[in-house]
Design a protein around this motif. Structure first.
Motif, PDB file in Angstrom:
ATOM      1  N   VAL A   1      30.567  66.040  13.604  1.00 46.53           N
ATOM      2  CA  VAL A   1      28.760  65.322  13.286  1.00 46.53           C
ATOM      3  C   VAL A   1      28.545  64.217  14.072  1.00 46.53           C
ATOM      4  CG1 VAL A   1      27.493  64.258  12.224  1.00 46.53           C
ATOM      5  CG2 VAL A   1      28.422  65.735  10.920  1.00 46.53           C
ATOM      6  N   PRO A   2      28.299  64.432  15.641  1.00 48.26           N
ATOM      7  CA  PRO A   2      27.850  63.648  16.726  1.00 48.26           C
ATOM      8  C   PRO A   2      27.542  62.033  16.692  1.00 48.26           C
ATOM      9  CG  PRO A   2      26.487  65.341  17.577  1.00 48.26           C
ATOM     10  CD  PRO A   2      27.483  65.636  16.084  1.00 48.26           C
ATOM     11  N   ASP A   3      28.129  60.819  16.927  1.00 48.94           N
ATOM     12  CA  ASP A   3      27.376  59.404  16.959  1.00 48.94           C
ATOM     13  C   ASP A   3      25.246  60.120  17.658  1.00 48.94           C
ATOM     14  OD1 ASP A   3      28.701  58.304  15.541  1.00 48.94           O
ATOM     15  OD2 ASP A   3      29.325  57.628  17.374  1.00 48.94           O
ATOM     16  N   ALA A   4      25.714  60.621  18.336  1.00 53.56           N
ATOM     17  CA  ALA A   4      24.468  61.124  19.766  1.00 53.56           C
ATOM     18  C   ALA A   4      24.559  62.429  19.967  1.00 53.56           C
ATOM     19  CB  ALA A   4      24.966  59.325  21.254  1.00 53.56           C
ATOM     20  N   ILE A   5      23.362  62.665  20.137  1.00 55.44           N
ATOM     21  CA  ILE A   5      22.972  64.449  20.879  1.00 55.44           C
ATOM     22  C   ILE A   5      22.911  64.684  21.949  1.00 55.44           C
ATOM     23  CG2 ILE A   5      21.654  66.447  20.427  1.00 55.44           C
ATOM     24  CD1 ILE A   5      23.323  65.880  17.681  1.00 55.44           C
ATOM     25  N   THR A   6      23.630  65.197  22.488  1.00 56.71           N
ATOM     26  CA  THR A   6      22.572  65.708  24.088  1.00 56.71           C
ATOM     27  C   THR A   6      22.254  67.063  23.608  1.00 56.71           C
ATOM     28  OG1 THR A   6      24.970  64.573  24.943  1.00 56.71           O
ATOM     29  CG2 THR A   6      23.901  66.775  25.880  1.00 56.71           C
TER      30      THR A   6
ATOM     31  N   GLN B   1      20.262  59.852  14.365  1.00 52.74           N
ATOM     32  CA  GLN B   1      19.868  58.449  15.078  1.00 52.74           C
ATOM     33  C   GLN B   1      18.913  58.014  15.829  1.00 52.74           C
ATOM     34  OE1 GLN B   1      22.165  56.430  14.001  1.00 52.74           O
ATOM     35  NE2 GLN B   1      24.653  57.655  14.773  1.00 52.74           N
ATOM     36  N   GLY B   2      17.943  58.256  14.813  1.00 51.37           N
ATOM     37  CA  GLY B   2      16.353  57.741  15.353  1.00 51.37           C
ATOM     38  C   GLY B   2      15.785  58.616  15.541  1.00 51.37           C
TER      39      GLY B   2
END
Length: 149
Positions: free
Chosen positions: A32-37, A130-131
């Motif tokens: 599960v990534p911190d940020a999505i690309t 992440q918002g």
């Protein structure tokens, strides 16, 4: 079976999808990534049923994987997502992941599991990560293999 290795192998298999020209390449991570690309595929939650056969000879893992697509254009994003969720075709996650089953008589995911099956799609909706809002869905993948490894 080692869940971390299976998660990485599922992400590797998903990388084989081919999206239409002009669409960013699918980013895949085994965590599960911190940020999505976006668009992005990753295994999220999983459950394990131990001892499906005697003497630790078979465990069953069920992974809930997510694919998230940018919502810059609602209609275009949902068309991209629909292509990823199709049962066949170059952009099909099901086809790409199940190709990692190997040939008859071979182990799946490069030898990590006995077999796998993309069972269903669920949760087609808006996701917040992440918002940031994404349109996405979940793929439920069953992986079976040796319990004693």
């Amino acid at each position: 079976m080692q869940p971390s290795a299976i998660r990485d192998a599922l992400a590797d298999a998903a990388r084989a999808v081919v999206l239409p020209d002009g669409i960013a390449k699918l980013t895949c991570t085994g965590y599960v990534p911190d940020a999505i690309t976006a668009p992005h595929f990753f295994p999220a939650e999983y459950t394990v049923d131990f001892d499906r056969a005697m003497r630790r000879s078979l465990d069953e893992l069920e992974f809930t994987c997510r694919v998230l697509v940018s919502r810059a254009d609602d209609r275009a994003a949902q068309r991209i997502l629909d292509g990823l969720l199709a049962g066949a075709g170059p952009a099909s996650l099901k086809a790409a992941i199940e190709a990692a089953r190997g040939a008859p008589g071979e182990y799946a995911l490069g030898g990590l599991a006995h077999d796998l099956h993309v069972m269903r799609i669920q949760g087609y909706r808006w996701y917040e990560h992440q918002g940031t809002q994404y349109v996405g869905a979940e793929l439920v993948i069953k992986v079976i293999g040796e319990g004693s490894t």
